[in-house]
Design an enzyme around this catalytic site. Structure first.
Site, PDB file in Angstrom:
ATOM      1  CG  ASN A 145      -0.190  -0.106   2.499  1.00  0.00           C
ATOM      2  OD1 ASN A 145       0.527   0.812   2.868  1.00  0.00           O
ATOM      3  ND2 ASN A 145      -0.322  -1.232   3.184  1.00  0.00           N
ATOM      4  CG  ASP A 199      -5.371  -7.174  13.903  1.00  0.00           C
ATOM      5  OD1 ASP A 199      -4.536  -6.473  14.521  1.00  0.00           O
ATOM      6  OD2 ASP A 199      -6.447  -6.742  13.464  1.00  0.00           O
ATOM      7  CG  LEU A 211      -3.911  -2.824  17.516  1.00  0.00           C
ATOM      8  CD1 LEU A 211      -2.952  -2.165  18.494  1.00  0.00           C
ATOM      9  CD2 LEU A 211      -4.705  -1.746  16.752  1.00  0.00           C
ATOM     10  CE  LYS A 257     -10.361  -0.122  12.551  1.00  0.00           C
ATOM     11  NZ  LYS A 257      -9.844   0.525  11.367  1.00  0.00           N
TER      12      LYS A 257
HETATM   13  O1  C5P Z   1      -8.395  -3.036  11.078  1.00  0.00           O
HETATM   14  P1  C5P Z   1      -7.506  -1.932  10.592  1.00  0.00           P
HETATM   15  O2  C5P Z   1      -6.477  -2.379   9.576  1.00  0.00           O
HETATM   16  O3  C5P Z   1      -8.224  -0.711  10.122  1.00  0.00           O
HETATM   17  O4  C5P Z   1      -6.714  -1.490  11.916  1.00  0.00           O
HETATM   18  C1  C5P Z   1      -5.694  -0.558  11.895  1.00  0.00           C
HETATM   19  C2  C5P Z   1      -4.820  -0.749  13.103  1.00  0.00           C
HETATM   20  O5  C5P Z   1      -4.504  -2.110  13.286  1.00  0.00           O
HETATM   21  C3  C5P Z   1      -3.480  -0.038  12.967  1.00  0.00           C
HETATM   22  O6  C5P Z   1      -3.038   0.313  14.247  1.00  0.00           O
HETATM   23  C4  C5P Z   1      -2.604  -1.136  12.353  1.00  0.00           C
HETATM   24  O7  C5P Z   1      -1.237  -0.908  12.650  1.00  0.00           O
HETATM   25  C5  C5P Z   1      -3.132  -2.362  13.038  1.00  0.00           C
HETATM   26  N1  C5P Z   1      -3.091  -3.609  12.244  1.00  0.00           N
HETATM   27  C6  C5P Z   1      -2.224  -4.608  12.622  1.00  0.00           C
HETATM   28  N2  C5P Z   1      -2.195  -5.796  11.917  1.00  0.00           N
HETATM   29  C7  C5P Z   1      -3.016  -5.978  10.872  1.00  0.00           C
HETATM   30  C8  C5P Z   1      -3.902  -4.953  10.486  1.00  0.00           C
HETATM   31  C9  C5P Z   1      -3.916  -3.783  11.175  1.00  0.00           C
HETATM   32  O8  C5P Z   1      -1.458  -4.431  13.573  1.00  0.00           O
HETATM   33  N3  C5P Z   1      -2.970  -7.124  10.211  1.00  0.00           N
END
Ligand code: C5P
Length: 416
Positions: free
Chosen positions: A216, A314, A316, A347
């Site tokens: 991205n 994920d 986070l 979120k």
């Molecule tokens: O769900 P979304 O991608 O919108 O969430 C964004 C947050 O989650 C950001 O803090 C991003 O760094 C984290 N994130 C993550 N691992 C992922 C997707 C998002 O740590 N696979």
């Protein structure tokens, strides 16, 4: 603040003209300013304009019989609550590191027993030069607070970090120093001294074959600025970064990764930590299989290959839900194009983190130098005005320091 006084040393750089605005803003807040103008500084602003705005005599010479009779340079160096060097040129910082005392500004810096705040401004190459890096590190370990410069287009036509921070950010830092907040006894020990912060930044790259990947537009700027701001507050910072075209901020331990799975492993390897700031734009999916050889088109008219995707971890959510080693403060980002605050609030719950920094990326935020964010906590939503990414970083670092400085409850309430 009406009884506070600063000694402002104006160095020789094009940013010296902004010191006039600084004097005026401080005056509005009742903070008196006595000024030393270096000979370089007087190439950009005149003693007359400085004294007209500060309402005080301006000091320029080390050996001036009248000045010494009125107020000796030793007394001058001790007559303020805070010494502010703005702009702090590369030369002034080098002199301070080596204890030179060959003009009024350097002698004052050597003689003072008052906290010192330096606000650097210089060309990007000068700022990134190894000599300046060494000097800034030395100043910080000597107890001087050195602000991080802003990033952007410079008067010399180049682009990068080195611009004087915005005047409101300088005023806020001065007020903080005068308040005694964040800095222990004003001797420059950062408010996050002794803490460990992990920051993720940039995009991840998910390979399809040895030459192609899914990714991205994340530039990594906001995450790098946050890592730099946390380090400037004295934290030990591990920055886990996807591929970006940025230099690591000084004092930060950089771990370079490519994929989401590598990023998660690097974060877990870096634990335990007091704070985790998840700024990276992690790819949600990866190609389920990465070919070991470059995929080839089979010939005109052949069937288009389809790509199966697999879900990435994920990071986070994983860190937020750790039973062992969960950092005390976990902060996520939410880049949204619509209904920003509703999505961010949802979120916060879904990920299990403590704060969400929500931003609207429908405009030019991604890859740009500015950001407009809302800080969402369980206690409510704090909307910040549009500002440079370095200012966002500084303000967030201050919020983090306030939260860690308070009780556990404050962690949730600090952003209200
Ligand atoms: O769900 P979304 O991608 O919108 O969430 C964004 C947050 O989650 C950001 O803090 C991003 O760094 C984290 N994130 C993550 N691992 C992922 C997707 C998002 O740590 N696979």
């Amino acid at each position: 603040m009406s009884d506070k006084r600063i000694l402002l040393i104006i160095g020789g750089g094009i940013a010296a003209y902004k010191s006039l605005e600084l004097i005026r803003e401080l005056g509005r807040r009742g903070i008196a300013c006595r000024c030393i103008l270096t000979s370089g500084g007087s190439q950009f602003v005149t003693p007359l304009s400085v004294s007209a705005l500060s309402g005080e005599k301006v000091f320029t010479e080390l050996f001036d019989l009248d000045d010494e009779a009125e107020m000796g340079h030793i007394q001058l160096s001790r007559s303020a609550d805070l010494v502010v060097v703005c702009p702090a040129t590369a030369d002034l910082m080098a002199k301070a590191v080596h204890g030179h005392a060959n003009d009024l500004a350097s002698t004052t810096l050597l003689a003072t027993d008052t906290p010192v705040l330096m606000v650097p401004a210089m060309n990007v190459r000068m700022w990134q030069h190894a000599a300046t890096e060494r000097n800034v590190a030395q100043l910080r370990s000597d107890g001087v607070t050195v602000m991080e410069p802003d990033e952007g287009a410079m008067a010399c036509g180049e682009f990068g970090p080195g611009r004087l921070p915005q005047v409101p950010a300088i005023v806020a830092e001065i007020e903080r120093q005068l308040d005694g907040q964040g800095q222990s006894s004003g001797k420059g020990k950062g408010a996050l001294e002794g803490t460990h912060c992990i920051v993720t930044a940039g995009p991840t790259r998910e390979p399809l074959d040895p030459v192609r990947f899914l990714s991205n537009h994340s530039s990594g700027r906001q995450g790098y600025a946050i890592a730099g701001a946390l380090a400037a507050e004295g934290a030990r910072v591990t920055l886990v970064s996807g591929p970006v075209a940025l230099e690591a901020p000084r004092g930060v331990d950089l771990v370079k990764v490519e994929t989401a799975r590598q990023m998660l492993k690097a974060v877990e390897d870096a634990l335990p930590a007091d704070v985790f700031v998840s700024v990276a734009a992690v790819a949600d999916w990866r190609p389920a299989r990465a070919a070991t050889k470059k995929l080839k088109i089979k010939g005109a008219g052949s069937a288009t290959p389809s790509m199966e995707l697999a879900e990435n971890p994920d990071i986070l959510r994983t860190v937020s839900n750790k039973r062992k080693n969960r950092p005390g403060l976990v902060i996520g980002f939410a880049a949204e194009t619509n209904d920003v605050e509703e999505h961010a609030t949802a979120k916060l719950k879904r990920k299990g983190c403590d704060w969400i920094v929500a931003n609207d990326v429908s405009g030019d935020v991604m890859g740009g130098t500015e950001n407009e964010i809302a800080l969402v906590t369980q206690g409510g939503i704090d909307r910040w005005p549009r500002m440079g990414k370095t200012d966002v970083a500084r303000r967030l670092a201050q919020k983090i320091a306030e939260a860690l400085g308070g009780s556990d409850d404050d962690v949730k309430l600090a952003a209200e």
